[in-house]
Design an enzyme around this catalytic site. Structure first.
Site, short mmCIF file in Angstrom:
data_model
loop_
_atom_site.label_atom_id
_atom_site.label_comp_id
_atom_site.label_asym_id
_atom_site.label_seq_id
_atom_site.Cartn_x
_atom_site.Cartn_y
_atom_site.Cartn_z
N LYS A 100 -0.90 29.57 27.20
CA LYS A 100 0.30 28.53 27.44
C LYS A 100 1.53 28.90 26.60
O LYS A 100 2.45 28.71 27.18
CB LYS A 100 -0.52 27.07 26.80
CG LYS A 100 0.27 25.76 27.18
CD LYS A 100 -0.44 24.64 26.47
CE LYS A 100 -1.92 24.30 26.97
NZ LYS A 100 -2.45 23.29 26.36
N GLU A 178 -0.26 56.47 43.20
CA GLU A 178 -0.99 55.06 43.12
C GLU A 178 -1.02 54.30 44.42
O GLU A 178 -1.59 53.39 44.43
CB GLU A 178 -0.24 54.52 41.84
CG GLU A 178 1.07 53.69 42.02
CD GLU A 178 2.23 54.62 42.06
OE1 GLU A 178 1.89 55.92 42.13
OE2 GLU A 178 3.45 54.11 42.47
N HIS A 266 -2.79 53.55 35.53
CA HIS A 266 -1.35 53.95 36.07
C HIS A 266 -0.88 52.35 35.57
O HIS A 266 -1.29 51.45 35.49
CB HIS A 266 -1.65 53.69 37.67
CG HIS A 266 -0.16 54.43 38.00
ND1 HIS A 266 0.95 53.54 38.51
CD2 HIS A 266 0.40 55.56 38.43
CE1 HIS A 266 1.81 54.04 38.74
NE2 HIS A 266 1.58 55.16 38.72
N GLY A 361 5.76 65.46 38.88
CA GLY A 361 5.65 65.59 40.68
C GLY A 361 6.85 66.11 41.09
O GLY A 361 6.73 67.33 41.36
#
Lengths: 414, 414
Positions: A100, A178, A266, A361
């Site tokens: 909350k 991913e 990830h 990458g």
């Protein structure tokens, strides 16, 4: 003796009485109300009552730059929640401490300190840094991870060739993208078989071991079966999009004795939660402490370099959360990711140390001499940095034209 | 024919070329790169390529208030992702559309339009608005829900008495507090037995039916068993903290043929994601469309009144997402919550209509004549509002002293 999990919040308000707010949280999120309780009941309820540990009010600093944190009025508030109030799982902890409350104005969850009792129910990483190093037989340098260049729409032989080229470059880990889900072209068991065969072929050239983290996806109740399918096909690591499923789904995978391979977490979707100053969850908690508690052996997060950028102090705080001494809880490998090229390796080592993973990458696939050379350039950069030799000088020696070419393309960041 | 799920983003940047950014997203999050592909491969890959649907650039408006949205430079960008790229589950959809992208600067996910094919795999609410109305035999007025006042640390007889008093007030639904987890004092099956017995007792007085939403908590793989345990003990509804587990966990509960009771979704933790303008996920998606797709029969969200406040236009957008016609997908009950007292009922009806749930905690338990009177005051307010009679006038009639007392305490908001 009552044990507690303690949450640290940063609440922003131009005029609130933060001490009153803190008491409101401590009471409202535990026993509901206190003053209205009959005296006889108070004794029973005391062990359930939240405690205000501290309230540090920060008043706007004169002369602070407009829009800066220093110019704001806020308070760092620590509340201790009795463990007896919630079950020992991360969802219950999050709902208690920031359920909350997350909706109650400008407030950010900075940290959660769990009790020893709570931590004992979170076994943490099965392998951790040392375990992953053992699997690879590498202890004296940062690991090198690479990512497939493109995966969607490719056939098995194409992925296998991509994998082989990466493996030839001397990387220690290769992970699925991913966004590679279960699909008819490269279903997980076929993909794992093909890639692990490529790993064996490459290993004959490189003489080194390699972990392949296959992406575990699909329906929640099938994650375990999917992981088992990958492992049965030969996968020796897994990748998991934790925040799409919740921390408990990771913890269940990590706890499972049949899932006896490292899990890389990830950070997909985490950007919906950590960036804003006034809301959400601090990255060192979201991608640091909670990932480790839930059992991630390696955790990816945005590097302070490259296109997807996180401020350097936040990346260091994540790494610190993942690696600091926490009793029996094993440390997780920090994997700062995105925008990494060989010219950043000395900085990465300075920032994250030997017990980290260099993850690339485009910095591997985009190498002018090809993917394998891309990996080799990184390995050369790592060797140089460990020896404290300038990359440019190291690259000038014969046999290091891969690093030389990388530096010519991407430069060296000082 | 290719089918797509289309995401709408709002990206903020003072000088970016938003068209270029859109193309970068569409290509980067699908095939990875396009210009580098060999011509022969392009034909294969075309069906995997994301499409830029639209880019609406908003330049800062002259004279706009500093800090307002109008003063910012942003673009609303729609990207269509081919369904063929991801498995048909909400985690895969979120990771595709807002996985890595969530971490890429100031960007917010505004909406997701799923394809018919994707929607068919999401059965949606099992009961929906009409189904819940049928269970209760109430079609012509908003439902009334109440929340336990305090739950943590209470024994069964105390909870039972709280429940009984609420039920006597003529409420249609009673829900567990979201922070009531499995605990030794009131384990779910005992709690359900006690509360359903209280419901039967009260029903003899009120002549009406009642749904009790028991909180399903604990470890992810045990949620189904926990739900079954509650149902076997007599629970005729469930409460679930969706965002602590992920949307797929809700969907698995909703899809399960053995879980044949309505599910109420609690928004706990959602405030970590929806409030900031530049980041996160729009509330009408997070607490609206995705909750409905995943199968919530009722969805709680912050009301535009009271202490936990959401701007009115956002609450209306959530309600619209939950209820608009969507083919075979049943609508979910909007449950605007927090800070509700009887004097707000005419406004709530105006905002959310008859097909909504009036949900109160303090506005029922805090009634000067007690909890049962608190419920009765709400029912009287609902009757008045439906008849178009001013609350003050309605309350002046004999037998409506409960509403009168409520108005005296809390007033009537016009």
């Amino acid at each position: 003796m009552t044990s507690f999990c303690t949450a640290t919040y940063r609440a922003f308000d131009e005029k609130a009485d933060f001490h009153k707010k803190a008491t409101g949280i401590a009471v409202g999120l535990t026993v509901g109300s206190w003053t209205e309780l009959p005296e006889a009941k108070k004794k029973d309820m005391e062990k359930h009552l939240g405690q205000v540990v501290s309230v540090d009010v920060h008043e706007p600093e004169a002369g602070a730059a407009p829009g800066s944190l220093a110019a704001e009025r806020y308070a760092d508030i620590k509340i201790a929640y009795p463990d007896v109030n919630f079950s020992r799982d991360i969802p219950a902890l999050l709902v208690t401490a920031f359920g909350k409350l997350s909706m109650d104005g400008r407030i950010r969850l900075l940290d959660l300190d769990v009790s020893d009792g709570f931590r004992k129910t979170c076994p943490g990483p099965k392998f951790g840094i040392h375990g992953v190093q053992e699997l690879l037989g590498v202890h004296d340098r940062p690991l090198l991870m690479s990512i497939f260049k493109s995966v969607v729409g490719y056939e098995l032989p194409e992925l296998k060739e991509q994998f082989y080229q990466q493996a030839l470059g001397g990387v220690d880990l290769i992970k699925d993208d991913e966004i590679l889900f279960e699909n008819p072209l490269t279903p997980i068991e076929k993909r794992v078989e093909a890639c692990m065969a490529a790993a064996r072929d490459a290993s004959k050239q490189t003489g080194q071991k390699l972990l392949y983290a296959a992406n575990v996806t699909g329906r929640t109740s099938q994650l375990r079966a999917q992981a088992k399918k990958a492992i049965d096909a030969g996968a020796n690591a897994l990748l998991f999009n934790v925040l799409a499923y919740g921390f408990d789904a990771l913890q269940e995978l990590a706890e499972d004795p049949d899932i006896n391979v490292p899990i890389a977490a990830h950070p997909a979707f985490s950007g919906a939660m950590y960036p804003p100053r006034h809301y959400g969850v601090a990255p060192q908690l979201l991608l640091g402490k909670l990932m480790r508690l839930a059992g991630a052996d390696l955790v990816l997060f945005p590097s302070p370099y490259g296109s997807v950028v996180m401020p350097k102090d936040e990346t260091l705080a994540i790494a610190e959360s993942l690696t600091r001494h926490e009793g029996a809880l094993k440390p997780s490998f920090p994997v700062p990711s995105a925008g990494i090229h060989p010219g950043l390796v000395p900085l990465l080592l300075e920032d994250f140390g030997v017990r980290s993973v260099v993850n690339a990458g485009g910095g591997i696939h985009g190498h002018p001499m090809g993917t394998a050379a891309g990996g080799q350039a990184f390995r050369q950069a790592i060797d140089a940095a460990l020896q404290g030799v300038e990359l440019e000088a190291y690259a000038a020696e014969p046999g290091r034209e891969q690093l030389k070419a990388a530096i010519e393309l991407w430069g060296v960041k000082k």
